[in-house]
Design a protein around this motif. Structure first.
Motif, PDB file in Angstrom:
ATOM      1  N   VAL A 123       0.807  -0.974  -0.021  1.00  0.00           N
ATOM      2  CA  VAL A 123      -0.037   0.166   0.123  1.00  0.00           C
ATOM      3  C   VAL A 123       0.876   1.267   0.116  1.00  0.00           C
ATOM      4  O   VAL A 123       0.683   2.211  -0.867  1.00  0.00           O
ATOM      5  CB  VAL A 123      -0.752  -0.043   1.220  1.00  0.00           C
ATOM      6  CG1 VAL A 123      -1.695   1.272   1.141  1.00  0.00           C
ATOM      7  CG2 VAL A 123      -1.835  -1.324   1.312  1.00  0.00           C
ATOM      8  N   GLY A 124       1.897   1.223   0.856  1.00  0.00           N
ATOM      9  CA  GLY A 124       2.622   2.338   0.815  1.00  0.00           C
ATOM     10  C   GLY A 124       3.737   2.568  -0.354  1.00  0.00           C
ATOM     11  O   GLY A 124       3.751   3.615  -0.770  1.00  0.00           O
ATOM     12  N   VAL A 125       4.057   1.381  -0.753  1.00  0.00           N
ATOM     13  CA  VAL A 125       5.051   1.373  -1.532  1.00  0.00           C
ATOM     14  C   VAL A 125       4.340   1.893  -3.243  1.00  0.00           C
ATOM     15  O   VAL A 125       4.841   2.854  -3.979  1.00  0.00           O
ATOM     16  CB  VAL A 125       5.490  -0.024  -2.127  1.00  0.00           C
ATOM     17  CG1 VAL A 125       6.054  -0.129  -3.613  1.00  0.00           C
ATOM     18  CG2 VAL A 125       6.491  -0.332  -0.952  1.00  0.00           C
ATOM     19  N   MET A 127       1.454   3.821  -3.055  1.00  0.00           N
ATOM     20  CA  MET A 127       1.380   5.113  -3.002  1.00  0.00           C
ATOM     21  C   MET A 127       2.337   6.014  -3.383  1.00  0.00           C
ATOM     22  O   MET A 127       2.351   7.077  -4.161  1.00  0.00           O
ATOM     23  CB  MET A 127       0.686   5.576  -1.552  1.00  0.00           C
ATOM     24  CG  MET A 127      -0.681   5.364  -1.265  1.00  0.00           C
ATOM     25  SD  MET A 127      -1.430   6.213   0.445  1.00  0.00           S
ATOM     26  CE  MET A 127      -0.716   5.008   1.388  1.00  0.00           C
ATOM     27  N   LEU A 128       3.624   5.542  -2.779  1.00  0.00           N
ATOM     28  CA  LEU A 128       4.787   6.481  -3.099  1.00  0.00           C
ATOM     29  C   LEU A 128       5.271   6.289  -4.694  1.00  0.00           C
ATOM     30  O   LEU A 128       5.380   7.594  -5.063  1.00  0.00           O
ATOM     31  CB  LEU A 128       5.803   5.771  -2.360  1.00  0.00           C
ATOM     32  CG  LEU A 128       7.338   6.343  -2.648  1.00  0.00           C
ATOM     33  CD1 LEU A 128       7.333   7.771  -1.817  1.00  0.00           C
ATOM     34  CD2 LEU A 128       8.476   5.469  -2.153  1.00  0.00           C
ATOM     35  N   VAL A 131       2.406   8.787  -6.614  1.00  0.00           N
ATOM     36  CA  VAL A 131       2.764  10.212  -6.220  1.00  0.00           C
ATOM     37  C   VAL A 131       3.842  10.687  -6.722  1.00  0.00           C
ATOM     38  O   VAL A 131       3.950  11.852  -7.364  1.00  0.00           O
ATOM     39  CB  VAL A 131       2.448  10.551  -4.577  1.00  0.00           C
ATOM     40  CG1 VAL A 131       2.849  12.070  -4.495  1.00  0.00           C
ATOM     41  CG2 VAL A 131       0.982  10.253  -4.154  1.00  0.00           C
ATOM     42  N   LEU A 162      -2.765   9.580  -5.073  1.00  0.00           N
ATOM     43  CA  LEU A 162      -2.743   9.315  -3.516  1.00  0.00           C
ATOM     44  C   LEU A 162      -4.070   7.969  -3.561  1.00  0.00           C
ATOM     45  O   LEU A 162      -3.670   7.095  -2.911  1.00  0.00           O
ATOM     46  CB  LEU A 162      -3.047  10.350  -2.665  1.00  0.00           C
ATOM     47  CG  LEU A 162      -3.177  10.067  -1.278  1.00  0.00           C
ATOM     48  CD1 LEU A 162      -1.779   9.380  -0.614  1.00  0.00           C
ATOM     49  CD2 LEU A 162      -3.597  11.414  -0.656  1.00  0.00           C
ATOM     50  N   ALA A 170      -3.451  -1.949  -1.968  1.00  0.00           N
ATOM     51  CA  ALA A 170      -4.263  -2.715  -1.262  1.00  0.00           C
ATOM     52  C   ALA A 170      -4.639  -4.041  -2.269  1.00  0.00           C
ATOM     53  O   ALA A 170      -4.578  -5.246  -1.721  1.00  0.00           O
ATOM     54  CB  ALA A 170      -5.577  -2.000  -0.830  1.00  0.00           C
TER      55      ALA A 170
ATOM     56  N   MET B   1      -4.620  -8.264   5.538  1.00  0.00           N
ATOM     57  CA  MET B   1      -3.564  -7.029   5.025  1.00  0.00           C
ATOM     58  C   MET B   1      -3.349  -6.230   5.968  1.00  0.00           C
ATOM     59  O   MET B   1      -3.981  -6.118   6.729  1.00  0.00           O
ATOM     60  CB  MET B   1      -4.556  -6.243   3.773  1.00  0.00           C
ATOM     61  CG  MET B   1      -3.398  -5.070   3.143  1.00  0.00           C
ATOM     62  SD  MET B   1      -4.266  -4.477   1.872  1.00  0.00           S
ATOM     63  CE  MET B   1      -5.820  -3.881   2.650  1.00  0.00           C
ATOM     64  N   ILE B   3      -1.642  -3.006   7.465  1.00  0.00           N
ATOM     65  CA  ILE B   3      -0.741  -1.813   7.414  1.00  0.00           C
ATOM     66  C   ILE B   3       0.328  -1.422   8.230  1.00  0.00           C
ATOM     67  O   ILE B   3       0.024  -1.649   9.331  1.00  0.00           O
ATOM     68  CB  ILE B   3      -1.958  -0.705   7.534  1.00  0.00           C
ATOM     69  CG1 ILE B   3      -2.957  -0.888   6.558  1.00  0.00           C
ATOM     70  CG2 ILE B   3      -1.316   0.810   7.428  1.00  0.00           C
ATOM     71  CD1 ILE B   3      -2.767  -0.781   5.027  1.00  0.00           C
ATOM     72  N   PHE B   6       5.370   2.613   7.557  1.00  0.00           N
ATOM     73  CA  PHE B   6       5.799   3.418   6.668  1.00  0.00           C
ATOM     74  C   PHE B   6       4.656   3.549   5.774  1.00  0.00           C
ATOM     75  O   PHE B   6       4.669   4.667   4.891  1.00  0.00           O
ATOM     76  CB  PHE B   6       7.095   2.930   6.122  1.00  0.00           C
ATOM     77  CG  PHE B   6       8.432   3.773   6.713  1.00  0.00           C
ATOM     78  CD1 PHE B   6       8.890   4.781   6.136  1.00  0.00           C
ATOM     79  CD2 PHE B   6       9.023   2.908   7.636  1.00  0.00           C
ATOM     80  CE1 PHE B   6       9.927   5.492   6.921  1.00  0.00           C
ATOM     81  CE2 PHE B   6      10.146   3.392   8.334  1.00  0.00           C
ATOM     82  CZ  PHE B   6      10.455   4.545   7.969  1.00  0.00           C
ATOM     83  N   ASP B   7       3.745   2.594   5.936  1.00  0.00           N
ATOM     84  CA  ASP B   7       2.311   3.037   4.939  1.00  0.00           C
ATOM     85  C   ASP B   7       1.884   4.451   5.480  1.00  0.00           C
ATOM     86  O   ASP B   7       1.434   5.189   4.458  1.00  0.00           O
ATOM     87  CB  ASP B   7       1.644   2.079   5.045  1.00  0.00           C
ATOM     88  CG  ASP B   7       2.097   0.616   4.443  1.00  0.00           C
ATOM     89  OD1 ASP B   7       2.892   0.730   3.477  1.00  0.00           O
ATOM     90  OD2 ASP B   7       1.673  -0.581   4.639  1.00  0.00           O
ATOM     91  N   ILE B  10       3.921   7.372   4.397  1.00  0.00           N
ATOM     92  CA  ILE B  10       3.958   7.792   3.020  1.00  0.00           C
ATOM     93  C   ILE B  10       2.683   8.465   3.010  1.00  0.00           C
ATOM     94  O   ILE B  10       2.629   9.330   2.025  1.00  0.00           O
ATOM     95  CB  ILE B  10       4.268   6.602   2.141  1.00  0.00           C
ATOM     96  CG1 ILE B  10       5.556   6.114   2.162  1.00  0.00           C
ATOM     97  CG2 ILE B  10       3.810   6.625   0.960  1.00  0.00           C
ATOM     98  CD1 ILE B  10       6.096   4.812   1.546  1.00  0.00           C
ATOM     99  N   ALA B  11       1.625   7.639   3.406  1.00  0.00           N
ATOM    100  CA  ALA B  11       0.251   8.286   3.042  1.00  0.00           C
ATOM    101  C   ALA B  11       0.179   9.804   3.626  1.00  0.00           C
ATOM    102  O   ALA B  11      -0.155  10.762   2.880  1.00  0.00           O
ATOM    103  CB  ALA B  11      -0.741   7.618   3.957  1.00  0.00           C
ATOM    104  N   ALA B  14       2.395  12.057   1.476  1.00  0.00           N
ATOM    105  CA  ALA B  14       1.595  12.261   0.179  1.00  0.00           C
ATOM    106  C   ALA B  14       0.406  13.422   0.316  1.00  0.00           C
ATOM    107  O   ALA B  14       0.112  14.271  -0.505  1.00  0.00           O
ATOM    108  CB  ALA B  14       1.127  11.024  -0.400  1.00  0.00           C
ATOM    109  N   LEU B  17       1.698  16.800   0.550  1.00  0.00           N
ATOM    110  CA  LEU B  17       2.082  17.238  -0.721  1.00  0.00           C
ATOM    111  C   LEU B  17       0.673  17.495  -1.656  1.00  0.00           C
ATOM    112  O   LEU B  17       0.928  18.840  -2.286  1.00  0.00           O
ATOM    113  CB  LEU B  17       2.884  16.263  -1.604  1.00  0.00           C
ATOM    114  CG  LEU B  17       3.553  16.581  -2.948  1.00  0.00           C
ATOM    115  CD1 LEU B  17       4.654  17.603  -2.489  1.00  0.00           C
ATOM    116  CD2 LEU B  17       4.076  15.358  -3.637  1.00  0.00           C
TER     117      LEU B  17
END
Lengths: 189, 122
Positions: A123-125, A127-128, A131, A162, A170, B1, B3, B6-7, B10-11, B14, B17
């Motif tokens: 999920v984080g990867v 989004m990164l 963006v 995002l 996900a 899943m 979370i 770092f998720d 990063i969220a 973002a 930003l």
């Protein structure tokens, strides 16, 4: 690419269809998915020129943990070519947006996954990557096409990245947890 | 899943930003106002910040719109009574100049003090 010992044709055929054996196999399969998902992406209407779901990036996201870096980058290039061929923009400057965005996203996702491995999920990867890709494309749009006015397209574009990034991440996370193909591909390397 | 830490990092980064870009794009103070010129053949947008003279074609001929020192005025127009030239110069959002005979409308949009509102109700 490791060479395998010669084996009976029948067994080799079965291996090719069922088991991801080498990085080349995996790159080829995921690259084909990039082409297919690009076509699906292209069919979906976009409210604004830059806004897309980014589903063609799903194979790249899955590949972060499957492929060594050179193959991973090759897959990113296959995705750029696939997307550009399908949208008809291969020989226009639009393809450069795709190239810059995809490569930035690919490298950012790879770096994130390798550096903070244990504490980040798909999920984080994702989004990164989304963006980062969008930010780079806005920067290029600002430098090349729209100038100052590119700032106006930034907020909806980044926000889209995002949200779609999180959703795609996900999906990838769930897929990676459940797919037997994915488990085999990870085990094979 | 699951979370992971770092998720969320990063969220948040973002989202930050996105917020930053929104502030940069939509805050009235950060954007210089634009001069919108509507002529017979279309609409053109010029920054008020750089001086120039724009020639707009109309049914009677060319209307000259001058942008100088963040103000705009109609310098000349091929209309009979020159009401537009007499209109003087405009500099704030919402102000406009028009040359009806030659079908030219000049207006200022966006920018710092959009707040010249007579009344507001919610």
């Amino acid at each position: 690419m490791p060479t395998s010992t010669p084996r009976p044709t029948e067994a080799a055929a079965r291996d090719l269809s069922a088991e991801p054996r080498t990085p080349a196999d995996i790159t080829a399969l995921l690259g084909a998915f990039c082409f297919f998902l690009s076509a699906v992406e292209y069919m979906i209407p976009k409210p604004l020129p830059f806004m897309r779901l980014g589903i063609a990036n799903l194979p790249i996201l899955l590949a972060v943990d499957l492929l060594p870096l050179p193959w991973y980058l090759a897959l990113a290039l296959v995705k750029v070519v696939g997307m550009s061929v399908i949208s008809g923009s291969l020989f226009s400057y639009v393809a450069l947006f795709s190239l810059a965005g995809t490569l930035t996203a690919a490298i950012a996702m790879w770096a994130a996954r390798k550096v903070i491995r244990g504490s980040v999920s798909a999920v984080g990867v994702s989004m990164l990557g989304a963006v980062a890709s969008n930010a780079v494309q806005i920067a290029i749009a600002s430098a090349v096409v729209f100038g100052e006015a590119a700032r106006l397209i930034a907020p909806p574009f980044l926000a889209t990245g995002l949200v779609t990034g999180a959703l795609l991440g996900a999906f990838a996370e769930t897929f990676a947890a459940k797919s037997r193909w994915y488990a085999r591909a990870r085990g094979a390397l | 899943m699951r979370i992971k830490a770092f998720d969320i990092v990063i969220a948040l980064a973002a989202a930050g930003l996105v917020a930053l870009s929104a502030v940069s794009a939509y805050s009235p103070g950060s954007r210089s106002s634009e001069l919108v010129i509507k002529g017979r053949d279309g609409e053109w947008v010029y920054p008020l910040s750089s001086d120039r003279v724009v020639s707009v074609a109309g049914p009677l001929g060319d209307t000259l719109v001058a942008i100088e020192g963040k103000t705009a005025r109609i310098k000349d127009s091929p209309c009979p009574n020159k009401t537009c030239v007499a209109g003087g110069s405009i500099s704030r959002p919402g102000q406009w100049l028009a040359c009806l005979p030659n079908q030219v409308l000049v207006r200022i949009e966006g920018g710092a003090d959009d707040a010249d509102i007579d009344a507001a109700a919610y």
